[in-house]
Scaffold this motif. Sequence first.
Motif, short mmCIF file in Angstrom:
data_model
loop_
_atom_site.label_atom_id
_atom_site.label_comp_id
_atom_site.label_asym_id
_atom_site.label_seq_id
_atom_site.Cartn_x
_atom_site.Cartn_y
_atom_site.Cartn_z
N GLN A 8 0.65 -1.11 0.14
CA GLN A 8 0.43 -0.51 -0.04
C GLN A 8 1.07 1.02 0.32
O GLN A 8 1.40 1.31 0.72
N ASP A 9 0.69 2.16 -1.27
CA ASP A 9 1.45 2.71 -1.20
C ASP A 9 3.39 2.95 -0.94
O ASP A 9 3.21 3.93 0.00
N LEU A 10 3.64 2.09 -1.93
CA LEU A 10 5.12 1.82 -0.76
C LEU A 10 6.28 3.13 -2.06
O LEU A 10 5.51 3.23 -2.91
N TRP A 11 6.73 3.81 -1.33
CA TRP A 11 7.49 4.37 -2.00
C TRP A 11 9.21 3.81 -1.60
O TRP A 11 9.09 3.52 -0.02
N LEU A 20 10.57 3.13 -6.25
CA LEU A 20 9.06 3.07 -5.79
C LEU A 20 8.59 4.28 -5.87
O LEU A 20 8.89 4.87 -5.27
N ALA A 21 7.49 4.37 -6.14
CA ALA A 21 6.96 6.14 -6.33
C ALA A 21 5.04 5.44 -6.10
O ALA A 21 4.74 5.76 -7.00
N GLY A 22 4.46 5.27 -4.71
CA GLY A 22 3.30 4.80 -4.11
C GLY A 22 3.17 3.83 -5.26
O GLY A 22 1.49 4.13 -5.44
N ILE A 23 3.16 2.21 -5.30
CA ILE A 23 3.00 1.40 -5.94
C ILE A 23 2.21 0.74 -4.79
O ILE A 23 2.25 0.45 -3.18
N GLY A 59 5.12 3.77 2.99
CA GLY A 59 4.62 3.09 3.02
C GLY A 59 4.23 1.89 3.86
O GLY A 59 4.98 1.24 4.48
N VAL A 60 3.70 0.83 3.31
CA VAL A 60 3.47 -0.49 3.84
C VAL A 60 3.12 -1.53 3.09
O VAL A 60 2.99 -1.80 2.14
N ALA A 61 4.22 -2.76 3.67
CA ALA A 61 4.17 -3.79 2.81
C ALA A 61 3.54 -5.24 3.61
O ALA A 61 4.75 -5.39 4.89
N ARG A 62 2.69 -5.89 3.77
CA ARG A 62 3.15 -7.34 5.09
C ARG A 62 2.70 -8.44 3.71
O ARG A 62 2.79 -8.28 2.17
#
Length: 237
Positions: A8-11, A20-23, A59-62
Amino acid sequence: MPAAVEVQDLWKYFGGTAALAGINMLVERGEIYGLIGPNGAGKTTCFRILATVLKPSKGVARVFSYDVVSNPEKVRRLISYLPEEAGVYRHLTGLDLLRLTLKLYGAIDEDKLREGVEIAGLGEKIRSRMGSYSKGMRRRILLARALMVHPELAILDEPTSGLDVEHAVYIRRIIKEYAKRGMTFLISSHNMLEVEYLCTKVTIIDRGRILQSGEPTKLLQRYGAENLEELFLKVRE
């Protein structure tokens, strides 16, 4: 049941440049999910964050609901990661490498060791030093190392890059077989035909931004493209 991967919104910045621009990305359990794009698109950066090798800038990565920053150890227990440029210990045999991998996971399970030998499919060469292996043989032993431990998620960065047809077809077949058993795959590839053959869903990324996501056949129909190469050019316009 949580998804295999939630982004979510990963930079991610390197200096002043956003790799990475908000993927945003969602990978469901049991999918073979393809992340495709040109060199420098951000694929490897994304994979390294999910594998807990890099930390995101924001951003968040799970992975299976575990945050990669706050719970990296739990994430590592659930995944295996095969980088594009992964190397081997030239003075070890392929069998030595598989045994060493199982020791790192706690103990040598003879059933898993036999499974690793079977995945590699190297015959008696499994007992030869890996310095004598071709690139295809090295990739096969590394794939065996990644899959024999039965990860919940296998992250494979360009698994068939630079391989001849025989080795590439072999690796694709193994990925398909393990996906049928319920393993989740996140792969990148420059080979669009390979992605069409393997992947249930794809995300197209370019210069750190996602251009499109979805099932390959539906994306092709939506854009009137004959293949993923043509699709990429169309969504990039």
